[in-house]
Design a protein around this motif. Structure first.
Motif, PDB file in Angstrom:
ATOM      1  N   TRP A  83      -9.203   7.593   0.963  1.00 14.74           N
ATOM      2  CA  TRP A  83      -8.780   6.706   2.043  1.00 14.74           C
ATOM      3  C   TRP A  83      -8.766   7.547   3.315  1.00 14.74           C
ATOM      4  CZ3 TRP A  83      -6.341   1.637   1.337  1.00 14.74           C
ATOM      5  CH2 TRP A  83      -5.851   1.080   2.516  1.00 14.74           C
ATOM      6  N   PHE A  84      -9.468   7.093   4.322  1.00 17.04           N
ATOM      7  CA  PHE A  84      -9.577   7.865   5.565  1.00 17.04           C
ATOM      8  C   PHE A  84      -9.152   7.006   6.752  1.00 17.04           C
ATOM      9  CE2 PHE A  84     -12.421   9.722   2.518  1.00 17.04           C
ATOM     10  CZ  PHE A  84     -12.350  11.090   2.743  1.00 17.04           C
ATOM     11  N   GLU A 124      -7.880  11.555   9.325  1.00 17.12           N
ATOM     12  CA  GLU A 124      -6.893  12.031   8.359  1.00 17.12           C
ATOM     13  C   GLU A 124      -7.295  11.474   7.009  1.00 17.12           C
ATOM     14  OE1 GLU A 124      -2.906  12.653  11.100  1.00 17.12           O
ATOM     15  OE2 GLU A 124      -3.301  10.675  10.267  1.00 17.12           O
ATOM     16  N   ALA A 125      -7.071  12.288   5.975  1.00 13.96           N
ATOM     17  CA  ALA A 125      -7.498  11.888   4.631  1.00 13.96           C
ATOM     18  C   ALA A 125      -6.272  11.639   3.758  1.00 13.96           C
ATOM     19  CB  ALA A 125      -8.354  12.991   4.020  1.00 13.96           C
ATOM     20  N   PHE A 126      -6.401  10.681   2.869  1.00 15.53           N
ATOM     21  CA  PHE A 126      -5.282  10.293   1.993  1.00 15.53           C
ATOM     22  C   PHE A 126      -5.797  10.035   0.587  1.00 15.53           C
ATOM     23  CE2 PHE A 126      -4.484   8.998   6.311  1.00 15.53           C
ATOM     24  CZ  PHE A 126      -3.189   9.423   6.549  1.00 15.53           C
ATOM     25  N   THR A 184       0.837  -1.208   0.000  1.00 20.08           N
ATOM     26  CA  THR A 184       0.000   0.000   0.000  1.00 20.08           C
ATOM     27  C   THR A 184       0.866   1.251   0.000  1.00 20.08           C
ATOM     28  OG1 THR A 184      -1.571  -1.230   1.384  1.00 20.08           O
ATOM     29  CG2 THR A 184      -1.922   1.143   1.189  1.00 20.08           C
ATOM     30  N   VAL A 185       0.563   2.183  -0.902  1.00 16.45           N
ATOM     31  CA  VAL A 185       1.233   3.487  -0.891  1.00 16.45           C
ATOM     32  C   VAL A 185       0.155   4.559  -0.776  1.00 16.45           C
ATOM     33  CG1 VAL A 185       2.795   5.076  -2.068  1.00 16.45           C
ATOM     34  CG2 VAL A 185       3.076   2.603  -2.385  1.00 16.45           C
ATOM     35  N   LEU A 186       0.236   5.362   0.269  1.00 15.35           N
ATOM     36  CA  LEU A 186      -0.758   6.409   0.522  1.00 15.35           C
ATOM     37  C   LEU A 186      -0.111   7.782   0.474  1.00 15.35           C
ATOM     38  CD1 LEU A 186      -2.708   4.801   3.485  1.00 15.35           C
ATOM     39  CD2 LEU A 186      -3.690   5.406   1.268  1.00 15.35           C
ATOM     40  N   GLN A 187      -0.841   8.755  -0.080  1.00 20.95           N
ATOM     41  CA  GLN A 187      -0.359  10.135  -0.150  1.00 20.95           C
ATOM     42  C   GLN A 187      -1.101  10.960   0.892  1.00 20.95           C
ATOM     43  OE1 GLN A 187      -0.175  11.447  -4.495  1.00 20.95           O
ATOM     44  NE2 GLN A 187      -1.602   9.736  -4.601  1.00 20.95           N
ATOM     45  N   PHE A 188      -0.351  11.650   1.740  1.00 15.53           N
ATOM     46  CA  PHE A 188      -1.005  12.487   2.753  1.00 15.53           C
ATOM     47  C   PHE A 188      -1.060  13.939   2.300  1.00 15.53           C
ATOM     48  CE2 PHE A 188       3.385  11.633   4.536  1.00 15.53           C
ATOM     49  CZ  PHE A 188       3.934  12.899   4.384  1.00 15.53           C
TER      50      PHE A 188
END
Ligand SMILES: [Zn+2]
Length: 224
Positions: free
Chosen positions: A164-165, A215-217, A139-143
């Motif tokens: 993604w939250f 937090e949102a991503f 998984t790669v998430l951007q903040f």
């Protein structure tokens, strides 16, 4: 599970995913935070930036302790001038961290941030996370980083549209305490990088999904 946070500057990790980091840590997952730049060197001459560099590192370590981060690594790429370094060099630095910590999950900057170091960090992470058969990154998430993500001029490709939250109702207090460690980087309300703005954002991202705080991503990749 091992979680890697790749941020350009000390404070980005708390702004972007401090609540999620604390949540991973509380679950007993190892979180490693790697900073690619020191966040200081562009501000002052080489001769007198040492005290500020020391304070910034101390703040990062204090914030990491509050969030429950297992390990912190400091990079030395030039602050706000990472575009003076070729992408391959930055990607290799990220690859070395991935080899060492073998994370399943990576948090990093949003591709469309105004800050050039944030954008290059994103590019380097995506380059280092090429989904080759041997890659263990799932998984790669951007903040989102206030005072950078929302400061970019509107453009379809750079719109931060979270999909993604992470519910951080239980860790928002910890996130704000970690933020206090970076008091020197914070500004007075209504600056986007103020403590109040961060709490309002967490509350709004929470309301977006019917939770008290979040937090949102933007998901870059997930392999189910
Ligand atoms: Zn930054």
């Amino acid at each position: 599970m091992s979680v890697l946070v790749v941020a350009a500057h000390p404070d980005d990790e708390v702004l972007g995913c401090g609540g999620a980091i604390a949540k991973h840590a509380q679950r007993g997952e190892d979180v490693v935070v790697c900073f690619l730049s020191d966040g200081v060197t562009s501000r002052e001459s080489e001769a007198d930036h040492a005290p500020e560099l020391h304070r910034r590192r101390a703040a990062a370590l204090e914030a990491a302790g509050i969030l429950g981060v297992a390990e912190v690594r400091f990079g030395a790429l030039p602050d706000n001038r990472m575009d003076s370094v070729d992408l391959l060099t930055i990607a290799r630095a990220v690859e070395a961290h991935i080899r060492e910590f073998a994370p399943a999950m990576i948090y990093t900057h949003f591709a469309g941030d105004l800050n050039v170091d944030h954008r290059l960090t994103h590019e380097a992470v995506m380059t280092a996370c090429r989904p080759q058969p041997t890659s263990g990154v799932v998984t790669v998430l951007q903040f989102e980083t206030t005072s950078s993500t929302e400061w970019r001029a509107p453009s379809a490709s750079f719109a931060f549209q979270p999909d993604w939250f992470v519910d951080i109702d239980a860790t928002l207090k910890t996130k704000l305490e970690a933020l206090d460690a970076y008091a020197e980087e914070l500004r007075a309300w209504p600056h986007a990088r103020s403590r109040e703005a961060l709490e309002h954002l967490a509350r709004w991202r929470g309301a977006t999904i019917g939770r008290a705080a979040a937090e949102a991503f933007v998901l870059a990749r997930h392999i189910a």
